[in-house]
Write a protein that holds these residues in place. Sequence first.
Motif, PDB file in Angstrom:
ATOM      1  N   PHE A   8       0.854  -1.192   0.000  1.00  0.00           N
ATOM      2  CA  PHE A   8       0.000   0.000   0.000  1.00  0.00           C
ATOM      3  C   PHE A   8       0.887   1.238   0.000  1.00  0.00           C
ATOM      4  CE2 PHE A   8      -1.922   3.575   2.185  1.00  0.00           C
ATOM      5  CZ  PHE A   8      -3.120   3.723   1.494  1.00  0.00           C
ATOM      6  N   ASP A   9       0.501   2.209  -0.819  1.00  0.00           N
ATOM      7  CA  ASP A   9       1.202   3.493  -0.874  1.00  0.00           C
ATOM      8  C   ASP A   9       0.150   4.587  -1.038  1.00  0.00           C
ATOM      9  OD1 ASP A   9       2.837   5.655  -1.237  1.00  0.00           O
ATOM     10  OD2 ASP A   9       3.817   4.924  -3.052  1.00  0.00           O
ATOM     11  N   GLY A  10       0.081   5.473  -0.054  1.00  0.00           N
ATOM     12  CA  GLY A  10      -0.789   6.636  -0.148  1.00  0.00           C
ATOM     13  C   GLY A  10       0.043   7.886   0.032  1.00  0.00           C
ATOM     14  N   TRP A  11      -0.140   8.892  -0.836  1.00  0.00           N
ATOM     15  CA  TRP A  11       0.753  10.046  -0.795  1.00  0.00           C
ATOM     16  C   TRP A  11       0.067  11.330  -1.221  1.00  0.00           C
ATOM     17  CZ3 TRP A  11       0.518   6.559  -4.705  1.00  0.00           C
ATOM     18  CH2 TRP A  11       0.329   7.079  -5.990  1.00  0.00           C
ATOM     19  N   LEU A  12       0.690  12.428  -0.855  1.00  0.00           N
ATOM     20  CA  LEU A  12       0.342  13.755  -1.350  1.00  0.00           C
ATOM     21  C   LEU A  12       1.625  14.438  -1.777  1.00  0.00           C
ATOM     22  CD1 LEU A  12      -2.176  16.317  -0.012  1.00  0.00           C
ATOM     23  CD2 LEU A  12       0.156  17.050  -0.481  1.00  0.00           C
ATOM     24  N   ASP A  13       1.681  14.836  -3.041  1.00  0.00           N
ATOM     25  CA  ASP A  13       2.850  15.504  -3.629  1.00  0.00           C
ATOM     26  C   ASP A  13       2.456  16.953  -3.923  1.00  0.00           C
ATOM     27  OD1 ASP A  13       5.196  16.179  -5.005  1.00  0.00           O
ATOM     28  OD2 ASP A  13       4.442  15.361  -6.896  1.00  0.00           O
ATOM     29  N   TRP A  14       3.029  17.896  -3.166  1.00  0.00           N
ATOM     30  CA  TRP A  14       2.722  19.316  -3.358  1.00  0.00           C
ATOM     31  C   TRP A  14       3.701  19.858  -4.398  1.00  0.00           C
ATOM     32  CZ3 TRP A  14      -1.221  21.596  -0.343  1.00  0.00           C
ATOM     33  CH2 TRP A  14      -1.485  22.937  -0.671  1.00  0.00           C
ATOM     34  N   GLN A  15       3.209  20.053  -5.615  1.00  0.00           N
ATOM     35  CA  GLN A  15       4.089  20.368  -6.734  1.00  0.00           C
ATOM     36  C   GLN A  15       4.347  21.851  -6.912  1.00  0.00           C
ATOM     37  OE1 GLN A  15       2.278  18.392 -10.096  1.00  0.00           O
ATOM     38  NE2 GLN A  15       2.949  16.389  -9.414  1.00  0.00           N
ATOM     39  N   GLN A  16       3.366  22.680  -6.604  1.00  0.00           N
ATOM     40  CA  GLN A  16       3.532  24.132  -6.771  1.00  0.00           C
ATOM     41  C   GLN A  16       2.592  24.860  -5.830  1.00  0.00           C
ATOM     42  OE1 GLN A  16       4.228  26.035 -10.767  1.00  0.00           O
ATOM     43  NE2 GLN A  16       2.188  26.887 -10.420  1.00  0.00           N
ATOM     44  N   THR A  17       3.116  25.866  -5.164  1.00  0.00           N
ATOM     45  CA  THR A  17       2.302  26.646  -4.244  1.00  0.00           C
ATOM     46  C   THR A  17       1.956  27.992  -4.865  1.00  0.00           C
ATOM     47  OG1 THR A  17       2.133  27.374  -1.938  1.00  0.00           O
ATOM     48  CG2 THR A  17       4.218  27.804  -3.063  1.00  0.00           C
ATOM     49  N   THR A  18       1.104  28.744  -4.208  1.00  0.00           N
ATOM     50  CA  THR A  18       0.680  30.040  -4.728  1.00  0.00           C
ATOM     51  C   THR A  18       0.616  31.052  -3.605  1.00  0.00           C
ATOM     52  OG1 THR A  18      -1.011  31.169  -6.038  1.00  0.00           O
ATOM     53  CG2 THR A  18      -1.792  29.600  -4.401  1.00  0.00           C
TER      54      THR A  18
ATOM     55  N   GLU B   3      -1.774  26.820  -7.557  1.00  0.00           N
ATOM     56  CA  GLU B   3      -1.268  25.731  -6.743  1.00  0.00           C
ATOM     57  C   GLU B   3      -1.564  24.423  -7.463  1.00  0.00           C
ATOM     58  OE1 GLU B   3      -3.226  25.964  -3.004  1.00  0.00           O
ATOM     59  OE2 GLU B   3      -5.141  25.174  -3.731  1.00  0.00           O
ATOM     60  N   LYS B   4      -0.618  23.492  -7.388  1.00  0.00           N
ATOM     61  CA  LYS B   4      -0.763  22.204  -8.063  1.00  0.00           C
ATOM     62  C   LYS B   4      -0.467  21.102  -7.053  1.00  0.00           C
ATOM     63  CE  LYS B   4       0.420  24.097 -12.597  1.00  0.00           C
ATOM     64  NZ  LYS B   4       1.299  24.018 -13.780  1.00  0.00           N
ATOM     65  N   ILE B   5      -1.443  20.227  -6.876  1.00  0.00           N
ATOM     66  CA  ILE B   5      -1.364  19.180  -5.868  1.00  0.00           C
ATOM     67  C   ILE B   5      -1.727  17.854  -6.510  1.00  0.00           C
ATOM     68  CG2 ILE B   5      -2.160  18.425  -3.600  1.00  0.00           C
ATOM     69  CD1 ILE B   5      -3.235  21.332  -3.243  1.00  0.00           C
ATOM     70  N   TRP B   6      -0.934  16.834  -6.200  1.00  0.00           N
ATOM     71  CA  TRP B   6      -1.213  15.495  -6.709  1.00  0.00           C
ATOM     72  C   TRP B   6      -1.255  14.517  -5.539  1.00  0.00           C
ATOM     73  CZ3 TRP B   6       2.733  11.475  -8.455  1.00  0.00           C
ATOM     74  CH2 TRP B   6       2.078  10.359  -9.005  1.00  0.00           C
ATOM     75  N   ALA B   7      -2.350  13.806  -5.410  1.00  0.00           N
ATOM     76  CA  ALA B   7      -2.499  12.780  -4.382  1.00  0.00           C
ATOM     77  C   ALA B   7      -2.820  11.458  -5.056  1.00  0.00           C
ATOM     78  CB  ALA B   7      -3.601  13.154  -3.395  1.00  0.00           C
ATOM     79  N   GLY B   8      -2.429  10.381  -4.409  1.00  0.00           N
ATOM     80  CA  GLY B   8      -2.680   9.087  -5.026  1.00  0.00           C
ATOM     81  C   GLY B   8      -2.673   7.949  -4.032  1.00  0.00           C
ATOM     82  N   MET B   9      -3.103   6.793  -4.514  1.00  0.00           N
ATOM     83  CA  MET B   9      -3.147   5.582  -3.716  1.00  0.00           C
ATOM     84  C   MET B   9      -2.870   4.395  -4.623  1.00  0.00           C
ATOM     85  SD  MET B   9      -5.190   2.708  -3.136  1.00  0.00           S
ATOM     86  CE  MET B   9      -6.843   3.136  -3.618  1.00  0.00           C
ATOM     87  N   SER B  10      -2.021   3.482  -4.136  1.00  0.00           N
ATOM     88  CA  SER B  10      -1.695   2.268  -4.884  1.00  0.00           C
ATOM     89  C   SER B  10      -1.751   1.084  -3.922  1.00  0.00           C
ATOM     90  CB  SER B  10      -0.299   2.395  -5.503  1.00  0.00           C
ATOM     91  OG  SER B  10       0.062   1.223  -6.199  1.00  0.00           O
ATOM     92  N   TYR B  11      -2.620   0.129  -4.231  1.00  0.00           N
ATOM     93  CA  TYR B  11      -2.863  -0.982  -3.301  1.00  0.00           C
ATOM     94  C   TYR B  11      -2.788  -2.316  -4.041  1.00  0.00           C
ATOM     95  CZ  TYR B  11      -5.551  -4.343  -0.516  1.00  0.00           C
ATOM     96  OH  TYR B  11      -5.953  -5.463   0.165  1.00  0.00           O
ATOM     97  N   TYR B  12      -1.994  -3.248  -3.494  1.00  0.00           N
ATOM     98  CA  TYR B  12      -1.915  -4.619  -3.971  1.00  0.00           C
ATOM     99  C   TYR B  12      -2.268  -5.526  -2.793  1.00  0.00           C
ATOM    100  CZ  TYR B  12       0.729  -2.881  -8.019  1.00  0.00           C
ATOM    101  OH  TYR B  12       1.130  -2.220  -9.165  1.00  0.00           O
TER     102      TYR B  12
END
Length: 350
Positions: free
Chosen positions: A154-164, A172-181
């Motif tokens: 399992f991998d859950g994350w938040l990647d803050w790519q650009q702020t304002t 602002e650019k934000i990427w969040a995701g989840m990967s589950y096996y």
Amino acid sequence: MIFFLQIINKIYAQVDNKSIENNHSFNDTNIRKIQFKFNSLVYVKNNEYFNEIADGYTLIGYYLNPKMSIRLHEKVQIDAGVFLRKEYGRNGLKEIEPTFTVQIKQKDWRFLFGNIEGNLSHRMIEPLLSFERVLSKPLEHGFQAKYQKQEAFFDGWLDWQQTTIAGQTNQEKIWAGMSYYSKAVELKGIKFQAIAQASIYHSGGQNIQNIQPVRTMINPTLGLRIKKEFNQNQAFTLDNYYVGYFESPLQGTAYYLNTFWQNPKYQIGFSYWGGHYFNAPFGNDLMQSTSRKFNNESHYEESRNVLITRIVRDWKVSSKVVVSLRIEPYYDFKNRIMEHSEGLYLKCNL
């Protein structure tokens, strides 16, 4: 070619990329003992694309990430260093960044704050996260929770790519995701594993001077892995995925069907991508409906049907150094175009 075609008629996973993942290992040294670590990748990747969706180009260069690591507690570790990236053909460095990670380990869980384990380490499928991001966007910054025990992942994350900042133009650019096996279930020597993944990308912000629209793109995925293992560390794997795309009021769907044969030295795989009105912000360019080609942003293809052959040969120089050769021919059914991509990578993780 006849051999390949016979296989394709019967089977339609992307290959295993663990050999060049960027992971923050948890030290096995004594508490408060400083340890030096070094991570690097030397690469060349050539994309020969001739369609109206993706540009053809060559990426060639290297990056280095020397750092110092210390365990402050049996469950807490800090890594601090510098990241340097060089692209051949350009003067100076393309990127120089400090890196800093606080990592907390609790049994089979790890929690990372600062620079997280990004790109390939998320183990996302290629339509959602392009292999190329390990070269073009090696660093991710934010928060991450990871779990691994045998096949379960399992991998859950938040990647803050650009702020304002209020009054400025940057969104602002934000990427969040989840990967589950899931944990594998074995029946008569065959392993079955459920897979679920999701990507959420948001760009926007309040009180900024920017005419670009607020966007939120969601890409959910459900998959099933079927794996048969043989003697001498060989395995045959089938991966099948249903992938979605939602961005109000737009939506699309896709099927991603894969198979690969793996042994300690090489991998051979086939992937079929059938996308309909599909887009993912960081997915493989060839799998998108909206063009990412230079000066061709208005081009759009409702359906993308691509067959990919994947050939991977790894040379394990030592337990810390790996050389990987990757060859990927593509066939675009709609446009009747044969394209290809090749890459050579030298990975050091000391």
